[in-house]
Design an enzyme around this catalytic site. Structure first.
Site, PDB file in Angstrom:
ATOM      1  N   GLU A   1      -1.608  -2.978  -8.485  1.00 41.51           N
ATOM      2  CA  GLU A   1      -2.785  -3.322  -7.692  1.00 41.51           C
ATOM      3  C   GLU A   1      -3.330  -2.045  -7.085  1.00 41.51           C
ATOM      4  OE1 GLU A   1      -2.957  -3.116  -4.206  1.00 41.51           O
ATOM      5  OE2 GLU A   1      -0.851  -2.805  -3.689  1.00 41.51           O
TER       6      GLU A   1
ATOM      7  N   HIS B   1      -4.342  -5.257  -1.983  1.00 44.93           N
ATOM      8  CA  HIS B   1      -5.359  -4.995  -0.984  1.00 44.93           C
ATOM      9  C   HIS B   1      -6.419  -6.104  -0.967  1.00 44.93           C
ATOM     10  CE1 HIS B   1      -3.493  -1.035  -1.413  1.00 44.93           C
ATOM     11  NE2 HIS B   1      -3.968  -0.765  -0.210  1.00 44.93           N
TER      12      HIS B   1
ATOM     13  N   SER C   1       0.857  -1.189   0.000  1.00 46.38           N
ATOM     14  CA  SER C   1       0.000   0.000   0.000  1.00 46.38           C
ATOM     15  C   SER C   1       0.892   1.237   0.000  1.00 46.38           C
ATOM     16  CB  SER C   1      -0.950  -0.027   1.202  1.00 46.38           C
ATOM     17  OG  SER C   1      -1.933   0.979   1.108  1.00 46.38           O
TER      18      SER C   1
END
Length: 307
Positions: A208, A278, A117
């Site tokens: 992603e 995620h 992230s």
């Protein structure tokens, strides 16, 4: 010539029982229970855990002041006892401390950084400045923990298989490709354009993202990379998870329409359906290691980041 082409790749030694690892919070803050759970898991692996002084600090959505988060991170990289640096969570804020990283200490004693992230910003900076591989992943969930443990302790290659049930499979472009796997969070990749994005020439790019707004989020970020010519010379694209987009449409388009519209014209293979990113219990992958992508077999095979 960019820093990534001036430096040779630096792998790091496999972790052994009794080694020290550091827990740090360079982005948002975790809760105390999460830190306790992480320390318990790592101790169960036979590792010794050092917890950063400011791990639980809070300042808005950040884990304390920038200087304190940076100090914990630099201290972990400079500590000769610490053999891996594990982030407690992502969130926001890692991008604020990139310019203060002690790259000299990182080059002198390479060690893995574990996180994803917002931690993608750190992975990108470490690769560009030091060519040190990292681990895109976390320790929350059995698959997440097992895949991180394997990358930290094994010198064997690993193969990730396409999950045909994931949304991104429908955006595939057939083919095979080889190159170093780089990337992670799409938002971080776009955010580093003009601010230290590594040279992606010859790489396989991992992408992603989770939905925070609409399809324009993905469109804008991919377009930013394309317009900046950041994807010039890319060998292939590996698509992870895109949670929140499964049933989302906007005036007739869905996520697959956007991915196809932006990625297919690149003329390179695109593999979808990787359980990376995620969402619950993601698989961890090494960044900065040699990779082979094959849409025929639906696999992404990765060289070990350890020696």
């Amino acid at each position: 010539m960019t820093a990534s082409h001036e430096l040779s790749e630096r792998s790091w030694p496999r972790l052994q029982r009794g080694d020290h690892v550091a827990l740090v919070s360079p982005a948002s803050f975790p809760d105390a229970t999460a830190v306790e759970d992480l320390a318990r898991l790592l101790t169960g692996w036979g590792l010794r855990v050092k917890v950063g002084e400011h791990v639980l600090d809070q300042r808005g959505y950040l884990a304390g002041h920038d200087a304190d988060r940076l100090a914990d991170l630099n201290a972990a990289f400079a500590d000769p006892e610490v053999r891996a640096v594990i982030t407690t969570r992502g969130g926001a804020g890692a991008y604020r401390i990139l310019d203060g990283l002690d790259f000299g200490a990182i080059r002198a004693d390479p060690k893995p950084l574990v996180g994803f992230s917002d931690i993608t910003y750190l992975h990108l900076a470490l690769w560009r400045q030091c060519r040190v591989p990292g681990i895109h992943g976390c320790l929350v969930g059995p698959n997440a923990a097992a895949t991180v443990h394997r990358l930290l302790t094994s010198a064997e290659p690993v193969t990730h298989h396409r999950n045909p049930g994931l949304l991104s499979v429908a955006a595939e472009v057939p083919g095979r490709a080889r190159g170093h796997l780089l990337g992670g969070s799409l938002g971080a990749l776009a955010g580093m354009v003009g601010a230290g994005l590594p040279d992606l020439d010859g790489a396989i790019l991992l992408i992603e993202a989770e939905r925070t707004v609409g399809l324009g989020q993905i469109d804008r970020q991919l377009t930013q990379l394309i317009r900046a010519r950041a994807l010039h010379g890319l060998r292939g694209v590996a698509l992870g998870r895109f949670p929140g987009f499964e049933d989302y449409t906007d005036r007739g388009w869905n996520l697959i329409d956007v991915l196809r519209d932006r990625l297919t014209p690149l003329g390179i293979p695109v593999l979808g359906g990787l359980e990376v990113g995620h969402g619950p219990d993601p698989h961890a992958v090494p960044l900065g290691t040699a990779a082979e992508l094959d849409t025929g077999s639906g696999t992404l095979t990765l060289a070990p980041p350890t020696r």
